[in-house]
Design a protein around this motif. Structure first.
Motif, PDB file in Angstrom:
ATOM      1  N   ASP A   1      72.449  72.908  74.677  1.00 43.08           N
ATOM      2  CA  ASP A   1      72.272  74.139  73.906  1.00 43.08           C
ATOM      3  C   ASP A   1      73.463  74.408  72.992  1.00 43.08           C
ATOM      4  O   ASP A   1      73.292  74.783  71.827  1.00 43.08           O
ATOM      5  CB  ASP A   1      72.069  75.333  74.834  1.00 43.08           C
ATOM      6  CG  ASP A   1      70.767  75.293  75.608  1.00 43.08           C
ATOM      7  OD1 ASP A   1      69.885  74.469  75.288  1.00 43.08           O
ATOM      8  OD2 ASP A   1      70.634  76.088  76.564  1.00 43.08           O
ATOM      9  N   ARG A   2      74.690  74.226  73.507  1.00 42.18           N
ATOM     10  CA  ARG A   2      75.895  74.522  72.720  1.00 42.18           C
ATOM     11  C   ARG A   2      75.946  73.647  71.474  1.00 42.18           C
ATOM     12  O   ARG A   2      76.163  74.154  70.358  1.00 42.18           O
ATOM     13  CB  ARG A   2      77.159  74.317  73.561  1.00 42.18           C
ATOM     14  CG  ARG A   2      78.441  74.698  72.800  1.00 42.18           C
ATOM     15  CD  ARG A   2      79.695  74.373  73.572  1.00 42.18           C
ATOM     16  NE  ARG A   2      79.992  72.962  73.645  1.00 42.18           N
ATOM     17  CZ  ARG A   2      80.494  72.236  72.641  1.00 42.18           C
ATOM     18  NH1 ARG A   2      80.730  72.789  71.461  1.00 42.18           N
ATOM     19  NH2 ARG A   2      80.758  70.955  72.806  1.00 42.18           N
ATOM     20  N   LEU A   3      75.728  72.347  71.632  1.00 41.88           N
ATOM     21  CA  LEU A   3      75.812  71.453  70.479  1.00 41.88           C
ATOM     22  C   LEU A   3      74.672  71.689  69.498  1.00 41.88           C
ATOM     23  O   LEU A   3      74.881  71.763  68.288  1.00 41.88           O
ATOM     24  CB  LEU A   3      75.841  69.997  70.941  1.00 41.88           C
ATOM     25  CG  LEU A   3      77.075  69.609  71.756  1.00 41.88           C
ATOM     26  CD1 LEU A   3      76.967  68.171  72.238  1.00 41.88           C
ATOM     27  CD2 LEU A   3      78.348  69.833  70.978  1.00 41.88           C
ATOM     28  N   TRP A   4      73.459  71.825  70.026  1.00 47.28           N
ATOM     29  CA  TRP A   4      72.295  72.091  69.176  1.00 47.28           C
ATOM     30  C   TRP A   4      72.504  73.385  68.376  1.00 47.28           C
ATOM     31  O   TRP A   4      72.323  73.411  67.153  1.00 47.28           O
ATOM     32  CB  TRP A   4      71.047  72.193  70.043  1.00 47.28           C
ATOM     33  CG  TRP A   4      69.780  72.442  69.287  1.00 47.28           C
ATOM     34  CD1 TRP A   4      69.291  73.657  68.890  1.00 47.28           C
ATOM     35  CD2 TRP A   4      68.854  71.476  68.821  1.00 47.28           C
ATOM     36  NE1 TRP A   4      68.103  73.493  68.219  1.00 47.28           N
ATOM     37  CE2 TRP A   4      67.819  72.158  68.169  1.00 47.28           C
ATOM     38  CE3 TRP A   4      68.788  70.088  68.911  1.00 47.28           C
ATOM     39  CZ2 TRP A   4      66.732  71.490  67.604  1.00 47.28           C
ATOM     40  CZ3 TRP A   4      67.710  69.435  68.346  1.00 47.28           C
ATOM     41  CH2 TRP A   4      66.698  70.146  67.700  1.00 47.28           C
ATOM     42  N   ASN A   5      72.882  74.425  69.079  1.00 48.83           N
ATOM     43  CA  ASN A   5      73.050  75.726  68.419  1.00 48.83           C
ATOM     44  C   ASN A   5      74.195  75.704  67.417  1.00 48.83           C
ATOM     45  O   ASN A   5      74.124  76.372  66.386  1.00 48.83           O
ATOM     46  CB  ASN A   5      73.241  76.821  69.462  1.00 48.83           C
ATOM     47  CG  ASN A   5      72.002  77.031  70.305  1.00 48.83           C
ATOM     48  OD1 ASN A   5      70.888  76.680  69.916  1.00 48.83           O
ATOM     49  ND2 ASN A   5      72.187  77.587  71.493  1.00 48.83           N
ATOM     50  N   ALA A   6      75.255  74.938  67.695  1.00 50.03           N
ATOM     51  CA  ALA A   6      76.363  74.835  66.743  1.00 50.03           C
ATOM     52  C   ALA A   6      75.890  74.187  65.445  1.00 50.03           C
ATOM     53  O   ALA A   6      76.208  74.662  64.350  1.00 50.03           O
ATOM     54  CB  ALA A   6      77.515  74.044  67.351  1.00 50.03           C
TER      55      ALA A   6
ATOM     56  N   GLY B   1      72.906  76.459  63.963  1.00 49.62           N
ATOM     57  CA  GLY B   1      73.419  77.780  63.613  1.00 49.62           C
ATOM     58  C   GLY B   1      74.441  77.780  62.492  1.00 49.62           C
ATOM     59  O   GLY B   1      74.800  78.830  61.975  1.00 49.62           O
ATOM     60  N   ASN B   2      74.918  76.608  62.092  1.00 52.61           N
ATOM     61  CA  ASN B   2      75.891  76.491  61.006  1.00 52.61           C
ATOM     62  C   ASN B   2      75.213  75.980  59.738  1.00 52.61           C
ATOM     63  O   ASN B   2      75.768  75.186  59.000  1.00 52.61           O
ATOM     64  CB  ASN B   2      77.046  75.559  61.435  1.00 52.61           C
ATOM     65  CG  ASN B   2      78.178  75.546  60.439  1.00 52.61           C
ATOM     66  OD1 ASN B   2      78.568  76.575  59.908  1.00 52.61           O
ATOM     67  ND2 ASN B   2      78.721  74.375  60.176  1.00 52.61           N
ATOM     68  N   GLY B   3      73.977  76.418  59.523  1.00 51.73           N
ATOM     69  CA  GLY B   3      73.258  76.031  58.311  1.00 51.73           C
ATOM     70  C   GLY B   3      72.440  74.762  58.436  1.00 51.73           C
ATOM     71  O   GLY B   3      71.920  74.264  57.451  1.00 51.73           O
TER      72      GLY B   3
ATOM     73  N   LYS C   1      69.640  68.362  61.976  1.00 51.55           N
ATOM     74  CA  LYS C   1      70.406  67.954  60.800  1.00 51.55           C
ATOM     75  C   LYS C   1      71.447  69.018  60.533  1.00 51.55           C
ATOM     76  O   LYS C   1      71.141  70.212  60.559  1.00 51.55           O
ATOM     77  CB  LYS C   1      69.451  67.835  59.614  1.00 51.55           C
ATOM     78  CG  LYS C   1      70.067  67.345  58.336  1.00 51.55           C
ATOM     79  CD  LYS C   1      69.035  67.277  57.229  1.00 51.55           C
ATOM     80  CE  LYS C   1      67.982  66.257  57.585  1.00 51.55           C
ATOM     81  NZ  LYS C   1      67.114  65.900  56.464  1.00 51.55           N
ATOM     82  N   ASP C   2      72.690  68.598  60.274  1.00 49.12           N
ATOM     83  CA  ASP C   2      73.719  69.586  59.959  1.00 49.12           C
ATOM     84  C   ASP C   2      73.604  70.022  58.497  1.00 49.12           C
ATOM     85  O   ASP C   2      72.784  69.493  57.737  1.00 49.12           O
ATOM     86  CB  ASP C   2      75.122  69.092  60.337  1.00 49.12           C
ATOM     87  CG  ASP C   2      75.659  67.947  59.496  1.00 49.12           C
ATOM     88  OD1 ASP C   2      75.272  67.801  58.317  1.00 49.12           O
ATOM     89  OD2 ASP C   2      76.506  67.191  60.029  1.00 49.12           O
ATOM     90  N   ARG C   3      74.388  71.001  58.120  1.00 44.46           N
ATOM     91  CA  ARG C   3      74.254  71.576  56.774  1.00 44.46           C
ATOM     92  C   ARG C   3      74.636  70.613  55.658  1.00 44.46           C
ATOM     93  O   ARG C   3      74.331  70.854  54.494  1.00 44.46           O
ATOM     94  CB  ARG C   3      75.044  72.872  56.661  1.00 44.46           C
ATOM     95  CG  ARG C   3      76.523  72.687  56.597  1.00 44.46           C
ATOM     96  CD  ARG C   3      77.205  74.026  56.597  1.00 44.46           C
ATOM     97  NE  ARG C   3      78.364  73.979  55.735  1.00 44.46           N
ATOM     98  CZ  ARG C   3      79.181  74.967  55.558  1.00 44.46           C
ATOM     99  NH1 ARG C   3      78.959  76.115  56.170  1.00 44.46           N
ATOM    100  NH2 ARG C   3      80.204  74.849  54.776  1.00 44.46           N
ATOM    101  N   TRP C   4      75.290  69.488  56.017  1.00 43.82           N
ATOM    102  CA  TRP C   4      75.652  68.481  55.024  1.00 43.82           C
ATOM    103  C   TRP C   4      74.625  67.353  54.980  1.00 43.82           C
ATOM    104  O   TRP C   4      74.786  66.387  54.244  1.00 43.82           O
ATOM    105  CB  TRP C   4      77.050  67.929  55.320  1.00 43.82           C
ATOM    106  CG  TRP C   4      78.055  69.034  55.320  1.00 43.82           C
ATOM    107  CD1 TRP C   4      78.609  69.644  54.225  1.00 43.82           C
ATOM    108  CD2 TRP C   4      78.574  69.710  56.463  1.00 43.82           C
ATOM    109  NE1 TRP C   4      79.442  70.657  54.621  1.00 43.82           N
ATOM    110  CE2 TRP C   4      79.446  70.718  55.998  1.00 43.82           C
ATOM    111  CE3 TRP C   4      78.397  69.579  57.837  1.00 43.82           C
ATOM    112  CZ2 TRP C   4      80.123  71.572  56.852  1.00 43.82           C
ATOM    113  CZ3 TRP C   4      79.082  70.430  58.688  1.00 43.82           C
ATOM    114  CH2 TRP C   4      79.935  71.412  58.187  1.00 43.82           C
ATOM    115  N   GLY C   5      73.575  67.463  55.805  1.00 41.40           N
ATOM    116  CA  GLY C   5      72.502  66.481  55.792  1.00 41.40           C
ATOM    117  C   GLY C   5      72.653  65.349  56.792  1.00 41.40           C
ATOM    118  O   GLY C   5      71.803  64.466  56.842  1.00 41.40           O
ATOM    119  N   VAL C   6      73.728  65.346  57.588  1.00 43.52           N
ATOM    120  CA  VAL C   6      73.911  64.306  58.601  1.00 43.52           C
ATOM    121  C   VAL C   6      72.997  64.614  59.782  1.00 43.52           C
ATOM    122  O   VAL C   6      72.920  65.754  60.240  1.00 43.52           O
ATOM    123  CB  VAL C   6      75.382  64.204  59.049  1.00 43.52           C
ATOM    124  CG1 VAL C   6      75.549  63.205  60.185  1.00 43.52           C
ATOM    125  CG2 VAL C   6      76.282  63.834  57.867  1.00 43.52           C
TER     126      VAL C   6
END
Length: 181
Positions: A105-110, A113-115, A125-130
């Protein structure tokens, strides 16, 4: 009296400390922001050397951050601020094994939750597309169970999920209906 080290010595020492194989990730000017986020989010992750461009280049100016050395969960990476030409896609992802639902949950939500964006079967996918696969060890154990029927039930449960729910995976593995939440 000791003689001074040869001029090539510092350069050789720097090269010999560089990992032989490094993952290079292309960013559109945000390599340092991404590296800092990864270092703050994932255990065994750090931001290392930051190289500022010694001259102008197609997507930046002299003095801009050109590359950032960083590690993600112990994996050496290089962030390259190469501009908007290339985008990340699902052909490359980091797979992070988690020990329990709290860590999952912590990693998924980070990331989300950060775009970032949710995807299927533990991918996001993170906010930079990775792309990231947040994969509980319990899932891996369940889908590799020697009891192939148990493995299939766990796999079928996973196929319905975005973020992995370990309790639901374990219930499916046992052949039980998942608890209603």
């Amino acid at each position: 009296m000791r003689s001074a080290a040869p001029a090539w010595s510092a350069s050789w020492q720097r090269r010999s400390a560089t990992p032989r194989n490094t993952i290079c990730l292309w960013y559109d000017g945000a390599a340092l922001d991404a590296a800092r986020f990864y270092a703050a989010t994932f255990p065994d992750s750090t931001v290392g050397h930051i190289l500022h461009a010694p001259g102008d280049y197609p997507s930046g100016k002299q003095g801009d951050v050109l590359t950032v050395e960083f590690t993600v969960a112990g994996i050496p990476c290089l962030g390259l601020n190469g501009g908007p030409t290339f985008q990340h896609n699902e052909a490359f992802s980091f797979q992070i094994a988690t020990d329990d639902q709290t860590e999952t949950d912590r990693l998924w939500n980070a990331i989300v939750g950060n775009g970032g964006q949710e995807s299927a079967c533990g991918w996001c996918k993170d906010r930079w597309g990775v792309n990231w696969q947040i994969t509980p060890r319990a899932l891996t154990q369940a889908i590799t169970d020697p009891d192939r029927a148990a493995a299939r039930r766990a796999f079928e449960a996973m196929m319905t999920m975005q973020k992995i729910d370990i309790a639901a995976i374990e219930a499916a593995r046992r052949g039980e209906a998942p608890a209603q939440r």
